[in-house]
Motif scaffolding. Sequence first.
Motif, mmCIF file in Angstrom:
data_model
loop_
_atom_site.group_PDB
_atom_site.id
_atom_site.type_symbol
_atom_site.label_atom_id
_atom_site.label_comp_id
_atom_site.label_asym_id
_atom_site.label_seq_id
_atom_site.Cartn_x
_atom_site.Cartn_y
_atom_site.Cartn_z
ATOM 1 N N ASN A 114 31.676 -19.447 -19.144
ATOM 2 C CA ASN A 114 32.207 -20.698 -18.418
ATOM 3 C C ASN A 114 32.709 -20.061 -16.832
ATOM 4 O OD1 ASN A 114 31.635 -22.524 -20.320
ATOM 5 N ND2 ASN A 114 33.352 -21.868 -21.395
ATOM 6 N N ASN A 142 38.032 -15.433 -6.974
ATOM 7 C CA ASN A 142 38.579 -16.471 -8.198
ATOM 8 C C ASN A 142 39.021 -15.255 -9.343
ATOM 9 O OD1 ASN A 142 39.565 -18.682 -9.865
ATOM 10 N ND2 ASN A 142 37.716 -18.126 -10.927
ATOM 11 N N THR A 173 32.939 -19.581 -13.187
ATOM 12 C CA THR A 173 32.610 -20.470 -11.999
ATOM 13 C C THR A 173 33.549 -19.864 -10.877
ATOM 14 O OG1 THR A 173 34.122 -22.154 -12.195
ATOM 15 C CG2 THR A 173 32.032 -22.425 -13.213
ATOM 16 N N PRO A 174 33.508 -20.475 -9.723
ATOM 17 C CA PRO A 174 34.537 -20.232 -8.370
ATOM 18 C C PRO A 174 35.774 -20.666 -8.795
ATOM 19 C CG PRO A 174 32.237 -20.988 -7.505
ATOM 20 C CD PRO A 174 32.335 -21.117 -9.021
ATOM 21 N N THR A 175 36.001 -21.455 -9.874
ATOM 22 C CA THR A 175 37.567 -22.151 -9.890
ATOM 23 C C THR A 175 37.821 -21.776 -11.485
ATOM 24 O OG1 THR A 175 36.611 -24.190 -10.699
ATOM 25 C CG2 THR A 175 37.046 -23.726 -8.189
ATOM 26 N N ARG A 176 36.952 -21.269 -12.309
ATOM 27 C CA ARG A 176 37.418 -20.834 -13.681
ATOM 28 C C ARG A 176 37.039 -19.608 -14.289
ATOM 29 N NH1 ARG A 176 34.482 -25.375 -17.322
ATOM 30 N NH2 ARG A 176 35.675 -24.194 -18.896
ATOM 31 N N ASN A 213 28.715 -18.153 -3.365
ATOM 32 C CA ASN A 213 29.083 -18.615 -5.074
ATOM 33 C C ASN A 213 29.520 -17.019 -5.505
ATOM 34 O OD1 ASN A 213 29.258 -20.022 -7.467
ATOM 35 N ND2 ASN A 213 27.619 -18.462 -8.213
ATOM 36 N N ASN A 218 28.307 -13.638 -16.922
ATOM 37 C CA ASN A 218 28.352 -14.955 -17.410
ATOM 38 C C ASN A 218 26.987 -15.341 -18.369
ATOM 39 O OD1 ASN A 218 26.608 -14.994 -15.188
ATOM 40 N ND2 ASN A 218 27.087 -17.264 -14.287
ATOM 41 N N LEU A 262 26.114 -11.663 -11.638
ATOM 42 C CA LEU A 262 25.623 -13.105 -12.086
ATOM 43 C C LEU A 262 24.140 -13.173 -12.415
ATOM 44 C CD1 LEU A 262 27.730 -15.090 -9.378
ATOM 45 C CD2 LEU A 262 28.361 -14.459 -11.807
ATOM 46 N N ILE A 296 33.331 -16.354 -6.642
ATOM 47 C CA ILE A 296 33.793 -15.998 -8.008
ATOM 48 C C ILE A 296 34.386 -14.690 -8.053
ATOM 49 C CG2 ILE A 296 32.583 -15.126 -10.005
ATOM 50 C CD1 ILE A 296 30.392 -17.442 -9.999
#
Length: 232
Positions: free
Chosen positions: A204, A97, A206-209, A90, A174, A145, A94
């Motif tokens: 918010n 990303n 995340t690995p995609t956001r 994770n 985060n 994190l 992140i």
Amino acid sequence: MTSFHLVDGYIDILSEVGRWKIIPMRGLYELNSFGIQYATFCRKIKKLESEGLVRSILGNNKRKFITLTNKGTEICPYGVSFDDLEDSLNHDLIATNIVTKLIEYKNFKTGQVQCFGRGLDVEPDGLIFGQKNGREYSLAIEVELHQKSKSRVSDKLIKYANSVYYSYVIYILNKESTYRAYKMILESMNDEVRRKVILLFDINLTPTRFNFKDAQCLFQGKNVSFEDIFGE
């Protein structure tokens, strides 16, 4: 080394994988299509896997991630393979990303997760090269994190302040509690540290956001926007 490694774009793909500790297969192609169709790209990745130079990891929703093997790192010496036992999937996704999103920003030229020199006093999770008012600079990235101890954070901040390799470092957080704690630590440091350290809070993340443009930032004791810091 056989001729396989040097022809048909395989070395280009391998070198690009080497920029990232681990990266989604589709994301790797979108960053650099290598002048080929996606189906051809997938076949080349499969060939690199069969040669033992890269390996794939299946994540949530059957997303496929690519990383170098130990054999692959021999060809890409600054690349690092993902270690299933020691590394956090994770966290590393992140970090990838964040860097891939940031290099789309107008004043950032390039970046990577890997490709750092060996033996540095402090090695960040990512690195961005940018430009502002005609001056080029390097921006180290720390992805936090989980909150670390005050002494551990302070020691690392001092290393960044003393480093000649990084112009600035941005801590990306985060959790609001971690952001407040790191803000207090930073406020207790001297000006030499505070002038190089940026805090960014994105609840918010995340690995995609990653919405860095609207994120809350702290720089040199002031609450500012991302654009205030890095815009012209």
